[in-house]
Design an enzyme around this catalytic site. Structure first.
Site, mmCIF file in Angstrom:
data_model
loop_
_atom_site.group_PDB
_atom_site.id
_atom_site.type_symbol
_atom_site.label_atom_id
_atom_site.label_comp_id
_atom_site.label_asym_id
_atom_site.label_seq_id
_atom_site.Cartn_x
_atom_site.Cartn_y
_atom_site.Cartn_z
ATOM 1 N N GLU A 152 0.811 -1.221 0.000
ATOM 2 C CA GLU A 152 0.000 0.000 0.000
ATOM 3 C C GLU A 152 0.845 1.272 0.000
ATOM 4 O O GLU A 152 0.640 2.180 0.791
ATOM 5 C CB GLU A 152 -0.953 0.002 1.197
ATOM 6 C CG GLU A 152 -1.954 -1.130 1.138
ATOM 7 C CD GLU A 152 -2.994 -1.076 2.246
ATOM 8 O OE1 GLU A 152 -2.671 -0.589 3.337
ATOM 9 O OE2 GLU A 152 -4.126 -1.538 2.004
ATOM 10 N N ASP A 188 -9.190 -7.981 3.669
ATOM 11 C CA ASP A 188 -8.840 -6.979 4.664
ATOM 12 C C ASP A 188 -9.913 -6.848 5.749
ATOM 13 O O ASP A 188 -10.720 -5.932 5.689
ATOM 14 C CB ASP A 188 -8.644 -5.622 3.952
ATOM 15 C CG ASP A 188 -8.000 -4.574 4.846
ATOM 16 O OD1 ASP A 188 -7.471 -4.945 5.908
ATOM 17 O OD2 ASP A 188 -8.023 -3.389 4.469
ATOM 18 N N GLU A 214 -12.543 -1.571 12.271
ATOM 19 C CA GLU A 214 -12.367 -0.719 11.094
ATOM 20 C C GLU A 214 -13.524 -0.823 10.090
ATOM 21 O O GLU A 214 -14.087 0.188 9.704
ATOM 22 C CB GLU A 214 -11.044 -1.059 10.409
ATOM 23 C CG GLU A 214 -10.817 -0.285 9.128
ATOM 24 C CD GLU A 214 -9.509 -0.648 8.437
ATOM 25 O OE1 GLU A 214 -8.706 -1.383 9.022
ATOM 26 O OE2 GLU A 214 -9.302 -0.174 7.306
#
Ligand SMILES: *[C@@H]1O[C@H](CO)[C@@H](O)[C@H](O)[C@H]1NC(C)=O
Ligand SMILES: *[C@@H]1O[C@H](CO)[C@@H](O)[C@H](O)[C@H]1NC(C)=O
Ligand SMILES: *[C@@H]1O[C@H](CO)[C@@H](O)[C@H](O)[C@H]1NC(C)=O
Ligand SMILES: *[C@@H]1O[C@H](CO)[C@@H](O)[C@H](O)[C@H]1NC(C)=O
Ligand SMILES: *[C@@H]1O[C@H](CO)[C@@H](O)[C@H](O)[C@H]1NC(C)=O
Ligand SMILES: *[C@@H]1O[C@H](CO)[C@@H](O)[C@H](O)[C@H]1NC(C)=O
Ligand SMILES: *[C@@H]1O[C@H](CO)[C@@H](O)[C@H](O)[C@H]1NC(C)=O
Ligand SMILES: *[C@@H]1O[C@H](CO)[C@@H](O)[C@H](O)[C@H]1NC(C)=O
Ligand SMILES: *[C@@H]1O[C@H](CO)[C@@H](O)[C@H](O)[C@H]1NC(C)=O
Ligand SMILES: *[C@@H]1O[C@H](CO)[C@@H](O)[C@H](O)[C@H]1NC(C)=O
Ligand SMILES: *[C@@H]1O[C@H](CO)[C@@H](O)[C@H](O)[C@H]1NC(C)=O
Ligand SMILES: *[C@@H]1O[C@H](CO)[C@@H](O)[C@H](O)[C@H]1NC(C)=O
Length: 831
Positions: free
Chosen positions: A294, A373, A401
């Protein structure tokens, strides 16, 4: 098991702010027989005030004082005293000739059957764990006779803080960092010490203190001195610290012209830095690295393999006994969706399997539980089955998240267990993921667990009292993954809210239903959390999954949905599993419904094993999930007299918010797929809201219609906003409804950038008032969208036909007092 029967005279204890977590040690009533059974002294087999054994003695003394109001003296070398508690290491314990079971690293014996209570550790840490476990029994009113040995499932049991040097926390929803501010380590580490205590009590032995997206300024001498102070705070609790490194530090911080891991100057630079750190923190656990991931720098920049990159750090750590956690989260985030066989889920195995056997022995590859993820449901990462000569650890996320950002109650262990218990069938033999991470499957020396945790300065630690069950359960599972999710939860409830049966039953029921409900109203059938993946990962935005390079695709179009990950016609991902599992997922008939869209692209009319079509399942699940979320409010309200006001109010606020936001989710997802597929809901709920009045259809003054994007995050795709940032808006309508009592729900948007004030009237009577003040802690949005969409409800309001309902909105800052709709709901109706 014998439990003391407790008389709850008055459960309305003093207000509590959550800062003690599950270590609050509330008083437990104790009659004469109970008092007589309590130990009369504590024998601590270490006088060193910074040793975990000494700390254990202090904890026992303070805990017993608080639970039973009894002062128990501490002695240091008097192991003969009857009715005492003895805490220490096996090596220091020579008071008895009894056979002590063999213990592993960090293991302990807890024995209350004799005339002394024995809390004996394989090492200092183990003794402290025994003391916390004994105190947990006492705090739950459990004085039964037990004798057992307990060993860790795996040696690595860590947490990862994503704290930045400036004090912000990536994915933090509970205030700023307890470790860093202004580019350096904070002076006051009181909260860090309290956190160390919480971690030790759940048998966590390592903490990586800074963000994996690491800033090399951590290596400044003043910050290395700060790390020394942090380590000094954690050491007495048996928690070793670790640090995240930025792979480009030799160049960006060290002034070299390269960070090529094979360059000799880079090698010696890392050796030197490592020496500098170990001079200050001799027991550093090691490093954590997110490299070539990333946008982070890594060895791929120099065409070096990930193993070559990992090994330069691992070798620097070896003379000091440190370990390197190397994240497997490496993938191309510029994938091309027009390529049917492109698949981000394949990346970890593609990158790491060819390197198996090339990592140093002190490297542990840290693997997220699923291949994408931290989604609401993912299959177990196939990488756990593909590395048989490399140490591995699982990465979980206590941080919610993609799972409601601590504003939705989601008890996570049932989700984690779907992965931990998943049988990978390596060599056609039973091989659950939990055995791969303990090193059992492939006979590896090292392995274990880590979890991302976003504790902040908020007194509740995670921003939400109920979210703490996830942190507690994470530690318990890392010690023993076979422990039952509900049993763990109930220990946490008793420790946090007391042992009242109704409290226990209701919080258990809510928590156990919470992940299935969240999955239902956010993204089911293996379709991932259908949140906005390119903005805040919070509210609904199913379209954001596709048409970008991130590879979290759904491939939804007018006919069908799902990623074809078969070998036969798709991305080949299913083939990354051992043969039996590969076959299971290759065939749509043997693929479980809850992962069908993960593995197969199907028409919306495809029939599931349940007999429903995919689209009807979507509709039904989203409606059921939102109803379940609404039931949490009623359950919590039934506990009004049994929980202190501060925590009662705080939790209620969040559950009411969650119920409202579950409707936002439900409608957004149902409308989106209804619009795309053009297939109606068999029961006609979708798009049909008889109790609603759209704001844009009311008489407006100072307000104007506004087309919301994404369209599905507004009822009828349209909201209203004030005509300017300083104009007060009024929306009114004359009701033609049967007279009676209604729950008045009003959907509005709470934007970042202002605190608008809304007031609602029935004729000239004010019903209520609220502000848009974005205080829940989730990542805010500056737009009218699925993140900012919020509902406020006024209950049991009497209306008569002909009444005028009027809402006055005063904008503030950049927030133009937005409104979506009002709903007048008869009792029991959820819409
Ligand atoms: C006291 O205990 C700490 C933590 O275990 C250890 O680092 C230190 O060396 C010990 N001090 C002495 C004098 O033994
Ligand atoms: C605790 O014990 C002391 C005496 O041992 C007594 O005076 C006090 O009232 C007790 N406190 C509570 C809360 O029971
Ligand atoms: C517990 O203590 C009793 C009495 O000292 C002893 O007989 C027994 O072996 C101990 N059990 C374990 C598991 O250590
Ligand atoms: C950070 O620095 C600013 C300016 O020097 C100061 O006002 C502030 O108190 C500092 N914050 C902390 C947490 O130390
Ligand atoms: C690293 O930290 C320094 C000092 O706090 C700050 O100026 C810099 O912007 C940070 N770099 C990144 C990439 O966050
Ligand atoms: C090692 O690092 C220290 C601290 O950054 C620095 O002062 C020293 O010059 C370095 N030594 C070498 C040989 O690079
Ligand atoms: C890495 O390899 C590619 C393809 O072989 C080449 O184009 C590139 O220049 C190489 N980069 C470096 C830094 O060596
Ligand atoms: C390890 O995996 C490789 C490649 O998948 C396989 O050839 C080998 O037999 C495996 N070894 C063991 C001991 O399982
Ligand atoms: C097979 O893959 C093609 C794309 O290559 C896709 O268009 C087609 O729908 C797939 N067939 C089935 C039966 O899934
Ligand atoms: C899926 O729908 C398309 C378009 O309606 C149709 O041509 C195709 O046969 C359907 N596929 C299956 C497997 O039902
Ligand atoms: C989830 O949705 C399914 C399908 O409608 C339903 O059977 C189930 O009860 C729901 N579960 C929860 C907890 O909402
Ligand atoms: C905790 O955080 C919430 C928002 O996340 C906030 O409303 C509350 O005021 C905070 N409480 C404390 C004591 O910091």
């Amino acid at each position: 098991m014998l439990r003391i029967l407790l008389l709850y005279l008055c459960a309305l204890a003093a207000a509590e702010n959550g800062s003690q977590g599950w270590l609050r040690y509330a008083p437990v009533p104790c009659d004469k027989a109970c008092q007589d059974a309590l130990p009369s002294s504590i024998v601590t087999l270490d006088r060193n005030e910074t040793s975990p054994v000494y700390v254990a003695g202090q904890e026992l003394q303070q805990g017993i004082q608080r639970i039973f109001n009894k002062t128990v003296p501490i002695n240091y070398d008097n192991c003969a005293a009857p009715s005492s508690i003895i805490v220490g290491t096996l090596r220091d314990y020579n008071c008895s000739t009894q056979d002590i079971p063999e213990l592993g690293e960090d293991g302990f014996v807890l024995n209350t059957t004799g005339d002394t209570v024995q809390l004996l550790g394989h090492n200092q840490r183990g003794a402290l764990y025994a003391a916390f476990e004994y105190l947990s029994m006492l705090a739950q009113g459990n004085l039964s006779q037990v004798a057992y040995a307990s060993d860790a499932h795996a040696p690595i049991r860590q947490v990862n803080e994503w704290d930045n040097m400036d004090g912000s926390i990536e994915r933090g929803y509970a205030g700023p960092s307890i470790f860093f501010a202004n580019g350096t380590v904070v002076d006051d580490l009181t909260r860090a010490r309290e956190y160390a205590r919480l971690l030790a009590s759940i048998k966590i032995n390592g903490i990586v203190v800074n963000n994996v997206n690491a800033n090399a300024t951590l290596l400044e001498p003043r910050n290395l001195d700060g790390l020394r102070r942090i380590a000094d705070v954690f050491r007495p609790y048996g928690v070793q610290i670790g640090v995240s490194l930025n792979f480009a530090s030799p160049r960006d911080f060290g002034g070299l012209d390269t960070f090529d891991p094979l360059d000799p100057s880079v090698v010696s630079w890392w050796e030197n830095v490592t020496d500098q750190i170990y001079q200050r923190v001799p027991d550093l656990a090691g490093y954590l690295v997110k490299a070539s991931s990333e946008g982070q720098p890594g060895p791929l920049t120099y065409n070096r393999t990930l193993a070559e990159g990992a090994n330069v750090l691992a070798r620097a750590l070896q003379p000091h006994g440190g370990i390197l956690m190397f994240r497997a989260f490496v993938y191309d985030n510029n994938l091309n969706e027009s390529k049917w066989k492109a698949d981000r889920a394949n990346a970890a195995v593609d990158y790491f399997k060819p390197l198996d056997g090339e990592f140093e022995e002190n490297v542990i590859v840290q693997i997220k539980y699923g291949p994408i993820d931290f989604q609401v449901r993912e299959p177990a990462s196939p990488l756990f089955a593909n590395l048989n000569r490399t140490n591995v650890a699982i990465e979980l996320q206590v941080t919610q998240e993609y799972l409601g950002q601590q504003c939705h109650l989601v008890y996570l262990p049932p989700l984690w267990k779907t992965v931990l218990n998943f049988d990978l069938r390596v060599d056609r033999k039973a091989s659950p993921v939990r055995d791969a991470i303990s090193g059992k499957t492939f006979n590896r020396p090292l392995g274990g667990w880590t979890a991302v945790v976003n504790v902040g300065t908020n007194s509740t630690w995670l921003g939400s009292h109920l979210a703490m069950s996830n942190l507690y359960a994470y530690g318990r599972l890392a010690w023993d993954p076979m422990a039952d999710s509900e049993d763990i939860l109930q220990d946490w409830i008793r420790l946090t809210f007391g042992s009242d049966n109704q409290v226990l039953d209701k919080i258990t029921e809510m928590s156990m239903a919470s992940w299935p409900a969240y999955e239902n109203y956010t993204g089911n059938l293996g379709e991932q959390t259908l949140t906005d993946i390119i903005y805040t990962h919070y509210g609904p935005n199913p379209a954001s999954q596709d048409n970008n390079g991130w590879g979290q695709w759904t491939r939804a179009d007018a006919q069908g949905i799902g990623m074809d990950r078969t070998v036969g016609n798709g991305t080949g991902y299913a083939g990354q599993y051992p043969e039996e599992v590969a076959q299971l997922y290759e065939d749509i008939d043997t693929t479980p419904d809850d992962l069908v869209l993960w593995f197969h692209h199907v028409n919306y009319t495809h029939r599931l094993h349940s007999g429903k079509t995919v689209i009807q399942h979507f509709y039904d699940a989203h409606y059921s999930g939102a109803e379940t979320a609404h039931s949490f409010v009623d359950m919590w309200e039934s506990l009004r007299d049994k929980i202190d006001q501060e925590r009662y109010d705080d939790v209620l606020t969040r559950l009411v918010y969650q119920a409202g936001h579950s409707i936002v989710w439900r409608d957004a997802i149902a409308n989106f797929y209804h619009n795309l597929s053009d297939i109606p809901d068999e029961t006609q709920r979708v798009g049909n809201h008889p109790w609603r009045i759209e704001a844009e259809s009311m008489a407006l003054s100072g307000y104007k219609p506004y087309a919301v994007y994404p369209f599905e995050t507004a009822s009828n795709a349209t909201a209203i906003i004030t005509t300017s940032n300083s104009t007060t808006g009024t929306a009114s309508t004359t009701l033609s409804i049967p007279s009676g009592a209604y729950n008045l729900a009003i959907n509005y948007y709470d934007l970042y950038g202002g605190s608008s004030l809304w007031t609602v009237y029935r004729n000239d009577d004010q019903i209520g008032q609220w502000t848009g003040d974005t205080k829940l802690g989730h990542i805010p949005s500056i737009y009218l969208d699925g993140h900012s969409a919020t509902r406020v409800t006024f209950r049991d309001v009497e209306f008569r036909s002909g009444d005028v309902l009027r809402i006055v909105g005063e904008p503030d800052g950049t927030e133009p007092a937005p409104l979506d709709y009002v709903a007048l709901l008869p009792g029991g109706v959820v819409d």
